[in-house]
Design a protein around this motif. Structure first.
Motif, PDB file in Angstrom:
ATOM      1  N   PHE A  19      39.310  22.997   1.834  1.00  0.00           N
ATOM      2  CA  PHE A  19      39.894  23.556   0.710  1.00  0.00           C
ATOM      3  C   PHE A  19      39.684  22.228  -0.494  1.00  0.00           C
ATOM      4  O   PHE A  19      39.472  22.216  -1.770  1.00  0.00           O
ATOM      5  CB  PHE A  19      41.147  23.854   0.737  1.00  0.00           C
ATOM      6  CG  PHE A  19      41.885  24.035  -0.601  1.00  0.00           C
ATOM      7  CD1 PHE A  19      41.913  25.089  -1.354  1.00  0.00           C
ATOM      8  CD2 PHE A  19      42.869  23.002  -0.964  1.00  0.00           C
ATOM      9  CE1 PHE A  19      42.511  25.321  -2.611  1.00  0.00           C
ATOM     10  CE2 PHE A  19      43.631  22.930  -2.232  1.00  0.00           C
ATOM     11  CZ  PHE A  19      43.561  24.237  -3.035  1.00  0.00           C
ATOM     12  N   LEU A  20      40.220  21.005   0.302  1.00  0.00           N
ATOM     13  CA  LEU A  20      40.231  19.676  -0.429  1.00  0.00           C
ATOM     14  C   LEU A  20      38.814  19.424  -0.799  1.00  0.00           C
ATOM     15  O   LEU A  20      38.735  18.889  -1.851  1.00  0.00           O
ATOM     16  CB  LEU A  20      40.891  18.707   0.306  1.00  0.00           C
ATOM     17  CG  LEU A  20      42.257  18.997   0.400  1.00  0.00           C
ATOM     18  CD1 LEU A  20      43.113  17.944   1.480  1.00  0.00           C
ATOM     19  CD2 LEU A  20      43.291  18.979  -0.822  1.00  0.00           C
ATOM     20  N   SER A  21      37.863  19.549   0.120  1.00  0.00           N
ATOM     21  CA  SER A  21      36.463  19.418  -0.226  1.00  0.00           C
ATOM     22  C   SER A  21      35.887  19.903  -1.245  1.00  0.00           C
ATOM     23  O   SER A  21      35.042  19.188  -2.246  1.00  0.00           O
ATOM     24  CB  SER A  21      35.574  19.585   1.050  1.00  0.00           C
ATOM     25  OG  SER A  21      36.119  18.951   2.064  1.00  0.00           O
ATOM     26  N   LYS A  22      36.471  20.959  -1.509  1.00  0.00           N
ATOM     27  CA  LYS A  22      36.076  21.798  -2.877  1.00  0.00           C
ATOM     28  C   LYS A  22      36.797  21.234  -4.215  1.00  0.00           C
ATOM     29  O   LYS A  22      36.281  21.302  -5.203  1.00  0.00           O
ATOM     30  CB  LYS A  22      36.296  23.362  -2.909  1.00  0.00           C
ATOM     31  CG  LYS A  22      35.525  24.067  -1.568  1.00  0.00           C
ATOM     32  CD  LYS A  22      35.742  25.364  -1.400  1.00  0.00           C
ATOM     33  CE  LYS A  22      34.845  26.204  -0.365  1.00  0.00           C
ATOM     34  NZ  LYS A  22      35.357  27.518  -0.189  1.00  0.00           N
ATOM     35  N   LYS A  23      37.898  20.698  -3.966  1.00  0.00           N
ATOM     36  CA  LYS A  23      39.017  20.720  -5.197  1.00  0.00           C
ATOM     37  C   LYS A  23      38.757  19.270  -5.451  1.00  0.00           C
ATOM     38  O   LYS A  23      38.784  18.851  -6.629  1.00  0.00           O
ATOM     39  CB  LYS A  23      40.320  20.826  -4.727  1.00  0.00           C
ATOM     40  CG  LYS A  23      40.558  22.403  -4.663  1.00  0.00           C
ATOM     41  CD  LYS A  23      40.359  23.016  -5.901  1.00  0.00           C
ATOM     42  CE  LYS A  23      40.674  24.370  -5.919  1.00  0.00           C
ATOM     43  NZ  LYS A  23      40.738  25.333  -7.212  1.00  0.00           N
ATOM     44  N   ILE A  24      38.340  18.347  -4.723  1.00  0.00           N
ATOM     45  CA  ILE A  24      38.201  16.816  -4.877  1.00  0.00           C
ATOM     46  C   ILE A  24      36.795  16.468  -5.264  1.00  0.00           C
ATOM     47  O   ILE A  24      35.861  16.391  -4.566  1.00  0.00           O
ATOM     48  CB  ILE A  24      38.597  15.998  -3.667  1.00  0.00           C
ATOM     49  CG1 ILE A  24      40.031  16.234  -3.495  1.00  0.00           C
ATOM     50  CG2 ILE A  24      38.395  14.466  -4.037  1.00  0.00           C
ATOM     51  CD1 ILE A  24      40.409  15.527  -2.000  1.00  0.00           C
ATOM     52  N   LYS A  25      36.846  16.403  -6.918  1.00  0.00           N
ATOM     53  CA  LYS A  25      35.074  15.918  -7.248  1.00  0.00           C
ATOM     54  C   LYS A  25      34.870  14.659  -7.034  1.00  0.00           C
ATOM     55  O   LYS A  25      33.720  14.291  -6.912  1.00  0.00           O
ATOM     56  CB  LYS A  25      35.166  16.254  -8.737  1.00  0.00           C
ATOM     57  CG  LYS A  25      35.841  17.668  -9.220  1.00  0.00           C
ATOM     58  CD  LYS A  25      34.908  18.914  -8.396  1.00  0.00           C
ATOM     59  CE  LYS A  25      35.374  20.030  -8.820  1.00  0.00           C
ATOM     60  NZ  LYS A  25      34.579  21.222  -8.138  1.00  0.00           N
ATOM     61  N   ASN A  26      35.821  13.524  -6.912  1.00  0.00           N
ATOM     62  CA  ASN A  26      35.454  12.193  -6.647  1.00  0.00           C
ATOM     63  C   ASN A  26      34.996  12.276  -5.071  1.00  0.00           C
ATOM     64  O   ASN A  26      36.131  12.025  -4.437  1.00  0.00           O
ATOM     65  CB  ASN A  26      36.684  11.452  -6.867  1.00  0.00           C
ATOM     66  CG  ASN A  26      36.547  10.032  -6.772  1.00  0.00           C
ATOM     67  OD1 ASN A  26      35.565   9.459  -5.926  1.00  0.00           O
ATOM     68  ND2 ASN A  26      37.317   9.127  -7.442  1.00  0.00           N
ATOM     69  N   LYS A  27      33.825  12.317  -4.642  1.00  0.00           N
ATOM     70  CA  LYS A  27      33.449  12.269  -3.426  1.00  0.00           C
ATOM     71  C   LYS A  27      33.739  10.949  -2.499  1.00  0.00           C
ATOM     72  O   LYS A  27      33.920  10.922  -1.442  1.00  0.00           O
ATOM     73  CB  LYS A  27      31.814  12.370  -3.021  1.00  0.00           C
ATOM     74  CG  LYS A  27      31.626  13.974  -3.783  1.00  0.00           C
ATOM     75  CD  LYS A  27      32.480  15.099  -3.066  1.00  0.00           C
ATOM     76  CE  LYS A  27      32.011  16.229  -3.789  1.00  0.00           C
ATOM     77  NZ  LYS A  27      33.064  17.473  -3.476  1.00  0.00           N
ATOM     78  N   TYR A  28      33.796   9.725  -3.222  1.00  0.00           N
ATOM     79  CA  TYR A  28      34.374   8.373  -2.637  1.00  0.00           C
ATOM     80  C   TYR A  28      35.710   8.751  -2.258  1.00  0.00           C
ATOM     81  O   TYR A  28      35.955   8.202  -0.940  1.00  0.00           O
ATOM     82  CB  TYR A  28      33.974   7.258  -3.688  1.00  0.00           C
ATOM     83  CG  TYR A  28      34.518   6.009  -2.955  1.00  0.00           C
ATOM     84  CD1 TYR A  28      33.929   5.365  -1.914  1.00  0.00           C
ATOM     85  CD2 TYR A  28      35.541   5.282  -3.453  1.00  0.00           C
ATOM     86  CE1 TYR A  28      34.479   4.509  -1.411  1.00  0.00           C
ATOM     87  CE2 TYR A  28      36.143   4.138  -3.138  1.00  0.00           C
ATOM     88  CZ  TYR A  28      35.344   3.640  -2.043  1.00  0.00           C
ATOM     89  OH  TYR A  28      36.008   2.378  -1.474  1.00  0.00           O
ATOM     90  N   LEU A  29      36.524   9.067  -3.053  1.00  0.00           N
ATOM     91  CA  LEU A  29      38.131   9.373  -2.641  1.00  0.00           C
ATOM     92  C   LEU A  29      37.995  10.478  -1.340  1.00  0.00           C
ATOM     93  O   LEU A  29      38.623  10.114  -0.421  1.00  0.00           O
ATOM     94  CB  LEU A  29      38.734   9.886  -3.839  1.00  0.00           C
ATOM     95  CG  LEU A  29      40.215  10.327  -3.528  1.00  0.00           C
ATOM     96  CD1 LEU A  29      41.021   9.033  -3.237  1.00  0.00           C
ATOM     97  CD2 LEU A  29      40.669  10.896  -4.911  1.00  0.00           C
TER      98      LEU A  29
END
Length: 342
Positions: free
Chosen positions: A310-320
Motif C-alpha cells: 500500500f505504501l509503495s503505491k502512495k509514496i511517490k518519493n522513491k528515495y524516501l
C-alpha cells in the motif's frame, strides 16, 4: 548568575519511550501493576525542555535545574496525593492503577485528627528533618513511570540532564508504525492551532508544523500526507541510530530495548523481564492488567507485507520509500544494530 543544581531526591523515574504508534499504550497500561510502581503520567515538561534545548531557546543549566526540581516536586506531590488524576477514562487516572485506595489514603497525610479545615489555615508547616514524605523518598523504593516520545532520538540532550532515570524503549516494525500513523491521521496534526495539542509547534512560512521536523521542514511541507507520516518515522529513527554509540553501553543498565512484537505476543515473560530490569516484581494484579491491555495477542506478518504494498503505491518519493525499507531490514536483522536477542 549561576543556577543552583539540586540533587535528585525523587525515586527512580521510568520513561516509557518510543515513536508515536509504537505500542507504548499497552506498556503504560501494564507497568502500573508492578510492585513499587506509582501511577503513570505524561512527561510533557521533559519533552518541552528537550524542544528548548534542541532549538537553543533555553540554556543547558536551566534545563537541568528546572527538570531536577520538577521531578523532585512531582515525586513528593504523588506521595501526598497532590496533582493526582481522578478521571476514570484516562490511562493516567488512578482508577487504572493497581490499588487506587493508596492515593485516597495519602490525602490524609499531614491531616490526621483534623475534622474541619479553615481556608486561611490550609498550609501545614512541617520540619524537613521530620517530614515523613522526605523520609520515604530517601529510604523506600518507588518508581514513577512516565510516557515520553523521542528520547533516544535526542539522547545527547537527554543524557546531560543528570536525571535519576531508566528508559523502556518500545520499538516496532517501521512499516507498521508508518501505516498506523496514517490510519490515525497523525501526519498533519499542526495544520491548525489547537490548544489541546501537547506537542510544541513551529511556524514556517505561516504554516504550523511539529517542532521535530525543523531540520526537514521544507520537505515536510511539500510532501503528501502519506509521505509526511513516513518522513516523521524515518527521520526520528535515523536520529536514534546516530546515537547508537551513546545508547548501547547503557542497554541493560539504564535502557531496556523492547520490540513491540515481542511484548504483545509474550507479554507475561516480558513483564517479568521488565520487573527484573526495574528491580521489582510482578504482583497478583499483573495478569489482570495484561488481559485488560488485550495482551497477549497474535501477529500476522502478512498484514505488514500488505501495508508495504500500500505504501509503495502512495509514496511517490522513491528515495524516501527506499529509506523506509532499509530501516525495516535493519529492524528485522538486529533492531537497528542494538544487538538485542529477539
Amino acid at each position: 548568575m549561576e543556577l543552583n543544581n539540586p540533587k535528585n531526591i525523587s525515586s527512580l523515574n521510568v520513561f516509557i519511550d518510543g515513536l508515536a504508534r509504537s505500542g507504548k499504550s499497552s506498556m503504560c497500561q501494564t507497568i502500573v501493576s508492578l510492585k513499587n510502581s506509582e501511577h503513570i503520567d505524561m512527561a510533557t515538561n521533559l519533552e518541552y525542555i528537550i524542544t528548548g534545548l534542541v532549538s537553543k531557546k533555553i540554556s543547558p543549566d536551566f534545563a537541568k535545574t528546572y527538570l531536577k526540581t520538577y521531578f523532585n516536586q512531582t515525586g513528593y506531590n504523588k506521595l501526598i496525593g497532590r496533582g493526582v488524576n481522578f478521571r476514570p477514562t484516562d490511562f493516567t487516572g488512578i482508577a487504572n492503577f493497581r490499588d487506587p485506595k493508596v492515593y485516597y489514603d495519602r490525602l490524609k497525610i499531614f491531616s490526621y485528627g483534623k475534622k474541619k479545615y479553615h481556608y486561611k489555615k490550609t498550609h501545614i508547616k512541617v520540619n524537613s528533618l521530620t517530614d515523613p514524605v522526605l523520609k520515604s523518598l530517601n529510604t523506600k523504593y518507588f518508581f514513577f513511570p512516565f510516557q515520553t516520545h523521542y528520547l533516544l532520538s535526542y539522547f545527547k540532550e537527554f543524557k546531560n540532564l543528570d536525571l535519576n532515570y531508566k528508559i523502556i524503549e518500545l520499538l516496532r516494525n517501521p512499516i507498521d508504525v508508518v501505516f498506523s500513523t496514517i490510519s490515525r491521521g497523525s501526519y498533519n496534526f499542526h495544520s491548525e492551532k489547537d490548544i489541546r495539542l501537547l506537542t510544541l509547534s513551529i511556524t514556517h512560512k505561516k504554516r504550523n508544523v511539529p517542532w521535530f521536523v525543523h531540520d526537514y521542514v521544507e520537505e515536510y511541507i511539500k510532501s503528501t500526507n502519506h509521505e509526511r507520516a513516513t518522513l516523521m518515522v524515518v527521520n526520528n529513527l535515523e536520529k536514534m541510530i546516530k546515537n547508537r554509540n551513546l545508547i548501547k553501553p547503557l542497554i541493560g543498565k539504564k535502557i531496556f530495548i523492547l520490540p513491540f512484537e515481542k511484548f504483545i505476543t509474550n507479554t507475561k515473560k516480558e513483564m517479568q523481564n521488565i520487573a527484573k530490569f526495574l528491580k521489582t516484581k510482578t504482583t497478583k494484579h499483573t495478569d489482570i492488567f495484561i488481559k485488560n491491555a488485550n495482551c497477549p495477542r497474535k501477529l500476522n506478518s502478512d498484514k505488514t507485507n500488505e501495508k508495504l504494498k500500500f505504501l509503495s503505491k502512495k509514496i511517490k518519493n522513491k528515495y524516501l520509500l527506499k529509506r523506509l525499507i532499509k530501516l525495516e531490514n535493519e529492524y528485522k536483522k538486529d533492531l537497528y544494530g542494538f544487538n538485542i536477542k529477539k
